[in-house]
Design a protein around this motif. Structure first.
Motif, short mmCIF file in Angstrom:
data_model
loop_
_atom_site.label_atom_id
_atom_site.label_comp_id
_atom_site.label_asym_id
_atom_site.label_seq_id
_atom_site.Cartn_x
_atom_site.Cartn_y
_atom_site.Cartn_z
N LYS A 92 -61.03 -76.17 -90.55
CA LYS A 92 -59.92 -75.49 -91.19
C LYS A 92 -60.38 -74.19 -91.85
N VAL A 93 -61.52 -74.25 -92.54
CA VAL A 93 -62.06 -73.06 -93.22
C VAL A 93 -62.31 -71.93 -92.22
N PHE A 94 -62.74 -72.28 -91.01
CA PHE A 94 -63.04 -71.28 -89.99
C PHE A 94 -61.88 -71.05 -89.03
N HIS A 95 -60.69 -71.49 -89.44
CA HIS A 95 -59.46 -71.28 -88.66
C HIS A 95 -59.59 -71.83 -87.24
N LEU A 96 -60.16 -73.01 -87.14
CA LEU A 96 -60.31 -73.68 -85.85
C LEU A 96 -59.48 -74.96 -85.82
N GLU A 97 -58.34 -74.94 -86.53
CA GLU A 97 -57.49 -76.11 -86.57
C GLU A 97 -56.97 -76.42 -85.17
N MET A 98 -56.63 -77.68 -84.97
CA MET A 98 -56.10 -78.13 -83.69
C MET A 98 -55.13 -79.26 -83.96
N PRO A 99 -54.27 -79.55 -83.01
CA PRO A 99 -53.35 -80.68 -83.18
C PRO A 99 -54.14 -81.97 -83.45
N GLU A 100 -53.54 -82.87 -84.23
CA GLU A 100 -54.22 -84.10 -84.64
C GLU A 100 -54.75 -84.89 -83.46
N GLY A 101 -53.97 -84.97 -82.39
CA GLY A 101 -54.41 -85.71 -81.20
C GLY A 101 -55.67 -85.11 -80.59
N ASP A 102 -55.72 -83.78 -80.54
CA ASP A 102 -56.91 -83.10 -80.00
C ASP A 102 -58.11 -83.32 -80.91
N PHE A 103 -57.86 -83.28 -82.24
CA PHE A 103 -58.97 -83.52 -83.18
C PHE A 103 -59.52 -84.93 -83.00
N GLU A 104 -58.62 -85.90 -82.86
CA GLU A 104 -59.06 -87.29 -82.68
C GLU A 104 -59.90 -87.43 -81.41
N SER A 105 -59.48 -86.75 -80.34
CA SER A 105 -60.25 -86.80 -79.09
C SER A 105 -61.63 -86.17 -79.28
N LEU A 106 -61.67 -85.03 -79.96
CA LEU A 106 -62.95 -84.37 -80.25
C LEU A 106 -63.83 -85.27 -81.09
N ILE A 155 -61.72 -77.37 -74.06
CA ILE A 155 -60.86 -76.35 -74.65
C ILE A 155 -61.47 -75.86 -75.97
N PHE A 156 -61.98 -76.80 -76.77
CA PHE A 156 -62.57 -76.43 -78.06
C PHE A 156 -63.76 -75.50 -77.86
N ARG A 157 -64.59 -75.81 -76.87
CA ARG A 157 -65.77 -74.97 -76.60
C ARG A 157 -65.33 -73.56 -76.20
N GLU A 158 -64.28 -73.45 -75.40
CA GLU A 158 -63.76 -72.14 -74.99
C GLU A 158 -63.25 -71.37 -76.21
N THR A 159 -62.56 -72.06 -77.11
CA THR A 159 -62.05 -71.42 -78.31
C THR A 159 -63.19 -70.87 -79.14
N LEU A 160 -64.24 -71.68 -79.31
CA LEU A 160 -65.40 -71.22 -80.09
C LEU A 160 -66.10 -70.04 -79.42
N SER A 161 -66.26 -70.10 -78.10
CA SER A 161 -66.95 -69.01 -77.42
C SER A 161 -66.16 -67.71 -77.50
N LYS A 162 -64.84 -67.79 -77.54
CA LYS A 162 -64.03 -66.58 -77.69
C LYS A 162 -64.15 -65.99 -79.08
N ARG A 163 -64.37 -66.84 -80.07
CA ARG A 163 -64.45 -66.38 -81.46
C ARG A 163 -65.76 -65.69 -81.77
N GLY A 164 -66.80 -65.98 -81.01
CA GLY A 164 -68.05 -65.27 -81.18
C GLY A 164 -69.12 -66.05 -81.92
N VAL A 165 -70.32 -65.51 -81.81
CA VAL A 165 -71.50 -66.14 -82.38
C VAL A 165 -71.42 -66.19 -83.90
N ARG A 166 -70.82 -65.19 -84.53
CA ARG A 166 -70.74 -65.18 -85.99
C ARG A 166 -70.00 -66.39 -86.53
N VAL A 167 -68.92 -66.76 -85.87
CA VAL A 167 -68.16 -67.92 -86.32
C VAL A 167 -68.99 -69.18 -86.15
N ILE A 168 -69.66 -69.30 -85.03
CA ILE A 168 -70.45 -70.50 -84.76
C ILE A 168 -71.63 -70.60 -85.72
N THR A 169 -72.33 -69.51 -85.96
CA THR A 169 -73.44 -69.55 -86.90
C THR A 169 -72.93 -69.75 -88.32
#
Length: 119
Positions: free
Chosen positions: A42-56, A1-15
């Motif tokens: 958080k700075v890049f507005h990629l916050e997620m629920p604590e449980g998801d963050f722990e899994s990541l 799910i996280f990878r999908e979120t990043l890919s939707k946000r675009g290369v600029r966010v990832i770089t």
């Protein structure tokens, strides 16, 4: 799910995230603590629920060292480079080494002018 979120946000966010990681990594060891990694998301507005963050975090910190290699993180998101990109990076690296003859890690415009003529 996280990878999908990043890919939707675009290369600029990832770089941008990669640049931010390098800025936060004050001792230049290539690793980020859990707190620094969470703050970067958080700075890049990629916050997620604590449980998801722990899994990541469990996936990224597979060595259980309480730090994550941000190079590995970007490879996990982007995937491995294809042969064309690898060859291109090698060419650019070679050209950069020629320009950075003082081995400072940066190339001032004066040095570029010495090696390049736009005529």
């Amino acid at each position: 799910i996280f990878r999908e979120t990043l890919s939707k946000r675009g290369v600029r966010v990832i770089t941008g995230l990669g640049k931010y990681f390098r800025q936060v990594d004050k001792n230049r060891n290539g690793f980020l603590s859990q707190a620094a990694f969470k703050e970067a998301l958080k700075v890049f507005h990629l916050e997620m629920p604590e449980g998801d963050f722990e899994s990541l975090w469990l996936i990224l910190d597979d060595s259980k060292s309480d730090k994550v290699d941000y190079g590995e993180f970007t490879r996990a998101v982007f995937g491995e480079m294809n042969e064309y990109r690898k060859a291109f990076v090698r060419k650019v690296s070679f050209a950069y080494m020629k320009l950075d003859f003082n081995k400072t890690g940066s190339v001032p415009m004066v040095d570029i002018r010495k090696c390049y003529c736009a005529k």
